[in-house]
Design a protein around this motif. Structure first.
Motif, PDB file in Angstrom:
ATOM      1  N   ARG A  58       0.821  -1.215   0.000  1.00 11.65           N
ATOM      2  CA  ARG A  58       0.000   0.000   0.000  1.00 11.65           C
ATOM      3  C   ARG A  58       0.856   1.267   0.000  1.00 11.65           C
ATOM      4  N   ALA A  59       1.984   1.192  -0.696  1.00 12.76           N
ATOM      5  CA  ALA A  59       2.869   2.358  -0.760  1.00 12.76           C
ATOM      6  C   ALA A  59       2.175   3.538  -1.427  1.00 12.76           C
ATOM      7  N   ASP A  60       1.155   3.250  -2.237  1.00 14.79           N
ATOM      8  CA  ASP A  60       0.428   4.340  -2.902  1.00 14.79           C
ATOM      9  C   ASP A  60      -0.424   5.136  -1.921  1.00 14.79           C
ATOM     10  N   LEU A  61      -0.668   4.589  -0.717  1.00 15.90           N
ATOM     11  CA  LEU A  61      -1.441   5.294   0.304  1.00 15.90           C
ATOM     12  C   LEU A  61      -0.550   5.992   1.323  1.00 15.90           C
ATOM     13  N   ALA A  62       0.742   5.670   1.315  1.00 18.54           N
ATOM     14  CA  ALA A  62       1.665   6.166   2.342  1.00 18.54           C
ATOM     15  C   ALA A  62       2.426   7.398   1.860  1.00 18.54           C
ATOM     16  N   ASP A  63       2.910   8.168   2.809  1.00 18.63           N
ATOM     17  CA  ASP A  63       3.726   9.345   2.548  1.00 18.63           C
ATOM     18  C   ASP A  63       5.060   8.887   1.937  1.00 18.63           C
TER      19      ASP A  63
END
Length: 323
Positions: A58-63
């Motif tokens: 879920r790197a697309d949701l993380a800073d």
């Protein structure tokens, strides 16, 4: 303390222990928004002698900036590599087999590298496995603990994966981690105090990403919390617990109330439905509607507890004090 330990997870632990001697590499899937809190310390204990590939899902949701901090933190540890991915993006997964071979070292040419996939519920393990296999192998869902038994699948790059059920540990001692896990959806909503989690999450977001809250919910300002250092720990039911709102420095109750008032939670007579505000905040956080946010950094990792002195040491210390 927050505890959540279905019976099938005890069975999963036994299965993991039995299978580990044949495994070359452990692939641990973590939520990129909370890499520390989503790491099961029980799994770390079971696999301490195996090389580990940390997948920050879920790197697309993380800073992005915080994600790079976490990748650097894990890469600095022995026999450990880290890779941040969006598990639904196949091109981001193509490096995983190569990293597994590098971590495994010398493996006989006539067999695959054996990799065990681990992680707590609802961090994207099944989506990752399906992406690596390029077909639907593992069942996916937005509820925790979808996988109930071990599954095995061979993927490109001479890698054999063993999937395991998501395993939470019996008691989550760190209450900040417990609230972050609950906010992310890793713990079933029926097992948590929804409003309590939302209040703490609102305060944490106000500290870390104030613009995300004010922008998303059109809030004029965030109400500060009038706390002090002495309030960081409070007595509750005979135990000492951290006052998470005091640590964050913001009034999470007031923020949730303001969100409710803006999003259909204002009732006749001016009464505000706080549960409505809690639902809106947590659901939109999980869906990424507040933007790319990370709920913790390596600096938030608590120091290891000091070892307790045994009775003999205590007696010696007391004798020295009395002399």
């Amino acid at each position: 303390m927050l505890g959540w330990y279905p019976g099938h997870m005890n069975k999963a632990r036994r299965q993991i222990t039995e299978a580990l001697p044949e495994i070359d590499v452990v692939l641990e899937v973590l939520d990129a928004r909370l890499p520390y809190s989503s790491a099961n310390p029980m799994l770390a204990e079971l696999t301490e002698h195996k090389p580990v590939l940390k997948i920050l899902s879920r790197a697309d949701l993380a800073d992005p900036a915080r994600t790079q901090e976490w990748v650097a933190y894990f890469d600095a540890q022995p026999d450990t590599r880290a890779l941040a991915v969006t598990t639904t993006q196949a091109r981001e997964l193509k490096h995983i087999p190569k990293l597994c071979h590098e971590l495994a070292g010398d493996v006989r040419a006539d067999r695959d590298v054996r990799v065990m996939v681990m992680g707590i519920p609802n961090v994207g393990k099944s989506t990752l496995i399906n992406g690596l296999a390029k077909r639907k192998i593992a069942k996916t869902g937005n509820e925790p603990a979808v996988t109930k038994r071990q599954q095995k699948v061979r993927i490109d790059g001479r890698v054999a994966l063993t999937d395991t059920p998501g395993v939470l540990w019996p008691k989550i001692e760190d209450q900040a981690s417990a609230h972050r896990l609950a906010a992310s959806g890793a713990i079933r909503d029926t097992a948590i105090d929804y409003l309590d989690v939302a209040v703490v999450t609102a305060a944490e977001l106000a500290k870390r990403y104030p613009e995300a809250l004010t922008g998303r919910y059109k809030l004029k300002a965030l109400p500060p919390y009038e706390g002090n250092a002495a309030a960081e720990s409070v007595e509750a039911d005979g135990t000492r617990q951290t006052d998470l709102l005091a640590l964050a420095g913001f009034d999470g109750n007031a923020i949730v109330r303001d969100i409710a008032a803006k999003r259909g939670g204002l009732r006749a007579g001016g009464e505000v439905d706080l549960h409505r505000g809690a639902e809106v905040l947590l659901h939109e956080l999980r869906d990424g509607k507040l933007g790319r946010l990370t709920l913790e950094t390596p600096a938030d990792i608590p120091p290891p507890p000091e070892p307790e002195a045994d009775d003999a040491d205590s007696e010696d210390a007391q004798a020295n004090a009395d002399s």
